[in-house]
Structure formats: structure tokens, C-alpha cells
Design a protein around this motif. Structure first.
Motif, PDB file in Angstrom:
ATOM      1  N   SER A 164       0.932  -0.763  -0.174  1.00 13.78           N
ATOM      2  CA  SER A 164       0.346   0.047   0.265  1.00 13.78           C
ATOM      3  C   SER A 164       1.202   1.662   0.004  1.00 13.78           C
ATOM      4  O   SER A 164       0.454   2.016  -0.722  1.00 13.78           O
ATOM      5  N   ASN A 165       2.271   1.691   0.858  1.00  7.77           N
ATOM      6  CA  ASN A 165       2.934   2.343   0.513  1.00  7.77           C
ATOM      7  C   ASN A 165       3.542   2.756  -0.310  1.00  7.77           C
ATOM      8  O   ASN A 165       3.846   3.632  -1.217  1.00  7.77           O
ATOM      9  N   ILE A 166       3.883   1.909  -0.880  1.00  7.13           N
ATOM     10  CA  ILE A 166       4.514   1.878  -2.619  1.00  7.13           C
ATOM     11  C   ILE A 166       3.539   2.161  -3.434  1.00  7.13           C
ATOM     12  O   ILE A 166       3.823   3.505  -4.709  1.00  7.13           O
ATOM     13  N   ASN A 226       0.438  -3.021 -12.103  1.00  5.38           N
ATOM     14  CA  ASN A 226       0.610  -4.696 -13.053  1.00  5.38           C
ATOM     15  C   ASN A 226       0.851  -5.544 -11.474  1.00  5.38           C
ATOM     16  O   ASN A 226       0.049  -6.759 -10.770  1.00  5.38           O
ATOM     17  N   HIS A 227       1.870  -5.042 -11.068  1.00  7.48           N
ATOM     18  CA  HIS A 227       3.143  -6.485  -9.871  1.00  7.48           C
ATOM     19  C   HIS A 227       2.224  -6.077  -8.980  1.00  7.48           C
ATOM     20  O   HIS A 227       2.374  -7.340  -8.045  1.00  7.48           O
ATOM     21  N   LEU A 228       1.733  -4.422  -8.446  1.00 10.47           N
ATOM     22  CA  LEU A 228       0.960  -4.782  -6.683  1.00 10.47           C
ATOM     23  C   LEU A 228       0.276  -5.448  -6.728  1.00 10.47           C
ATOM     24  O   LEU A 228      -0.169  -5.817  -6.375  1.00 10.47           O
ATOM     25  N   SER A 229      -0.676  -5.501  -8.299  1.00 17.56           N
ATOM     26  CA  SER A 229      -2.213  -6.069  -7.599  1.00 17.56           C
ATOM     27  C   SER A 229      -2.239  -7.646  -7.689  1.00 17.56           C
ATOM     28  O   SER A 229      -2.171  -8.510  -7.209  1.00 17.56           O
ATOM     29  N   GLU A 251      10.629  -8.366  -9.721  1.00 12.69           N
ATOM     30  CA  GLU A 251      10.224  -7.131 -11.244  1.00 12.69           C
ATOM     31  C   GLU A 251       9.684  -6.300 -11.020  1.00 12.69           C
ATOM     32  O   GLU A 251       9.664  -4.972 -11.395  1.00 12.69           O
ATOM     33  N   MET A 252       9.240  -5.982  -9.704  1.00 11.70           N
ATOM     34  CA  MET A 252       8.593  -4.610  -8.237  1.00 11.70           C
ATOM     35  C   MET A 252       9.788  -3.849  -8.625  1.00 11.70           C
ATOM     36  O   MET A 252      10.020  -2.082  -9.128  1.00 11.70           O
ATOM     37  N   GLY A 253      10.956  -4.136  -8.886  1.00 17.71           N
ATOM     38  CA  GLY A 253      12.290  -3.786  -8.225  1.00 17.71           C
ATOM     39  C   GLY A 253      12.761  -3.261  -9.487  1.00 17.71           C
ATOM     40  O   GLY A 253      13.656  -2.155  -9.571  1.00 17.71           O
ATOM     41  N   ASP A 277      12.753   1.688  -0.186  1.00 18.20           N
ATOM     42  CA  ASP A 277      13.488   1.173   0.828  1.00 18.20           C
ATOM     43  C   ASP A 277      12.059  -0.086   1.491  1.00 18.20           C
ATOM     44  O   ASP A 277      12.472  -1.054   2.438  1.00 18.20           O
ATOM     45  N   GLU A 278      10.979  -0.090   1.308  1.00 14.21           N
ATOM     46  CA  GLU A 278       9.676  -0.930   1.030  1.00 14.21           C
ATOM     47  C   GLU A 278       9.487  -1.763   0.539  1.00 14.21           C
ATOM     48  O   GLU A 278       9.552  -2.443   1.343  1.00 14.21           O
ATOM     49  N   LEU A 279      10.376  -1.806  -0.669  1.00 10.21           N
ATOM     50  CA  LEU A 279      10.425  -3.025  -1.047  1.00 10.21           C
ATOM     51  C   LEU A 279      11.514  -4.018  -0.698  1.00 10.21           C
ATOM     52  O   LEU A 279      10.912  -5.043  -0.816  1.00 10.21           O
ATOM     53  N   GLU A 280      12.407  -3.102   0.094  1.00  9.80           N
ATOM     54  CA  GLU A 280      13.776  -4.214   0.561  1.00  9.80           C
ATOM     55  C   GLU A 280      12.847  -4.973   1.732  1.00  9.80           C
ATOM     56  O   GLU A 280      13.642  -5.841   1.946  1.00  9.80           O
ATOM     57  N   LYS A 281      12.472  -3.963   2.509  1.00 12.88           N
ATOM     58  CA  LYS A 281      11.757  -4.932   3.763  1.00 12.88           C
ATOM     59  C   LYS A 281      10.329  -5.414   3.389  1.00 12.88           C
ATOM     60  O   LYS A 281      10.003  -6.888   4.080  1.00 12.88           O
TER      61      LYS A 281
END
Length: 290
Positions: A164-166, A226-229, A251-253, A277-281
Motif C-alpha cells: 500500500s505504501n509503494i 500490475n505487479h503490485l496488484s 520484477e517490482m524492483g 526502502d519499502e521494497l527491501e522490507k
């Protein structure tokens, strides 16, 4: 709902003459790795127990322990008298009996610690007893799977928050994108004006459009959405898909990195850093997802 690979389960079986305790612990691992500690009399059925555990846990570094405690008067171990007498005699020959009146008891104590002082009669596995052990293992597995599910629920909550943050950061990037384009146009116009040269306005506009298109991030925005969904959809799946979630996060990265390399705009770059930062978590959490 996702499951964690970390968990602990324990179950105890009380038989008329023995107490059997089963403990199972699991940690995260790329594959299924089982370390089993089983008493020698059950070794011939170890593959059966391994199959039960692997089918239930599927993945992770697993420690399985089966403890046997004799609670009745019967025991499979007895003193190997001939060996103990030989040990005592050899100790006496070495002059280790000392001058104490209790030297024989001291020598006996030393001899009983030496190899082969006890002999164990091999017991045949009682099928009814082994069925009870299998049931105890299944009970321990149910407990560890509940542990995994409870921890998985907490992980899922955190993962949804990060996604959600991303998403919110991506919306902010979309909002500032027009400013970035306008800023780029203005910067190029100023650079040309500083040259104090007459230019073909049509050619300038063509070059400007080409330059802006080169740094267009619309495709990356669409793919990242699309990746987030897809990531959220897989969080809802009943399958164990930790590997799939890890692939989606990669893929998001890629899309986030591409947006960062194309941004060329300080406010947008700051948003990209927050997204990373959010993706690393997310990636840290996924390491423990079954």
C-alpha cells in the motif's frame, strides 16, 4: 493466506511403560532440509516419519526429535558383567585402585562409564506402538502448522502495508511527473537561450519531444501497478507461493529502478528512494514465507 516457515510443535505420548516426546522446529530455507534425531530401535521406520513430515511442512530447515523415556520397570539395557569385570581387573593391574577402602566401588564407577559396559537388546517395533507414535507426530505437525499460520497472518498484514505504501508513493510520482516534464522543457530552453544562437523552433520541438519520450515512465508505472496488484492477489491465494512472491518482488524492483534512472528530478528521486526502502522490507519478509 500465507504461512511462515518458522514454527515449533510438540506432542507427548504416554504409554504403559514409556513416555514418548516429539518436538519439531522449523526455520526458513530455500528447500526442505530435515535433520532427524530418532532412537536406534525406530531407525528402520525413519523414512515413514520423514515422508509424513515433508508432506506436511513442504519447505524449510526442520529439526525433528523423538525422545524415549522408560517409565516402567522393563528396560532394554542390562549390565555387561563380563566386560565390566575385565575393565576392573585391568584398572587394578594398572595400579589405580588406590588405598581407599572403597576402591572397588570407585573402580566399578569408572568401569561403568567405559564403552560396552551396558548392552542393549534390540527390540522389535510394535506396530500398534508405532501407529501411536505416528499419531503423535501428526499432532506435533498440527501445532507447528498453526504456529506457522499465526506468524504468516502477521507477515501478511505487514506485506499489505508495504504494498500500500509503494502504491501511494507511485501515485505521488504520477502527480509530480508533469512538473518534471515542464522542468525539463524549461531547463533545455534556458540552455539553448544561453547559447544566443538562432534555432529552428520546429526542430527544437522535435528534439525536445524525443528527449522527453526517452525519459517517459508511463510503461514502468503501468507495469509496477500490475505487479503490485498481482502481489496482493497472491497473498490471497491458498497455495504456498513464497517463491512466486519473491519473483514478483524482483520484477517490482526492476520497474522502480528504471523509474529512478529516468526520473532526473529531485522530488521524484526522493519518492523512488522511499519505494526502494519499502521494497527491501518486503523482500526481507518474503525470505520466511512458505
Amino acid at each position: 493466506m500465507i504461512q511462515s516457515m518458522t514454527g515449533f510443535g510438540k506432542s507427548v505420548l504416554q504409554l504403559p511403560n514409556k513416555k514418548i516426546t516429539v518436538e519439531i522446529k522449523s526455520l526458513n530455507s530455500k528447500n526442505f532440509d530435515l535433520n532427524a534425531r530418532i532412537p536406534s530401535q525406530y531407525r528402520e521406520r525413519e523414512l515413514d516419519l520423514r515422508s509424513i513430515i515433508s508432506n506436511s511442512l513442504q519447505r524449510g530447515k526442520v529439526d525433528f526429535s523423538l525422545y524415549i523415556e522408560q517409565t516402567g520397570t522393563e528396560t532394554a539395557a542390562s549390565v555387561n558383567a563380563a566386560v565390566v569385570k575385565k575393565y576392573i581387573q585391568e584398572l587394578k593391574d594398572l595400579g589405580l585402585e588406590g588405598v581407599s577402602k572403597n576402591s572397588d566401588s570407585q573402580l566399578l564407577e569408572i568401569a561403568m562409564r567405559l564403552p560396552d559396559s551396558l548392552k542393549t537388546e534390540r527390540e522389535e517395533i510394535d506396530e500398534k506402538e508405532f501407529e501411536a507414535i505416528e499419531k503423535t507426530v501428526i499432532e506435533a505437525l498440527a501445532e507447528i502448522n498453526k504456529f506457522r499460520s499465526d506468524e504468516g497472518a502477521a507477515m501478511e498484514k505487514d506485506l499489505r502495508l508495504r504494498v500500500s505504501n509503494i502504491t501511494n508513493l507511485l501515485d505521488q510520482i504520477i502527480e509530480v511527473n508533469p512538473d518534471r516534464v515542464a522542468n525539463t522543457r524549461e531547463r533545455l530552453r534556458k540552455a539553448v537561450d544561453d547559447l544566443k544562437e538562432n534555432i529552428d523552433e520546429n526542430r527544437f520541438e522535435q528534439e525536445l519531444v524525443y528527449y522527453i519520450e526517452k525519459y517517459d515512465i508511463n510503461e514502468e508505472e503501468v507495469r509496477l501497478k500490475n505487479h503490485l496488484s498481482y502481489f496482493n492477489d497472491n497473498l490471497n491465494s491458498t497455495e504456498n507461493n513464497g517463491r512466486k512472491l519473491a519473483f514478483i518482488s524482483q520484477e517490482m524492483g526492476r520497474e522502480i529502478n528504471t523509474i529512478g534512472s529516468k526520473s532526473n528530478h529531485a522530488p521524484m528521486q526522493q519518492l523512488v528512494v522511499q519505494m526502494k526502502d519499502e521494497l527491501e522490507k518486503i523482500k526481507e519478509q518474503i525470505l520466511n514465507v512458505l
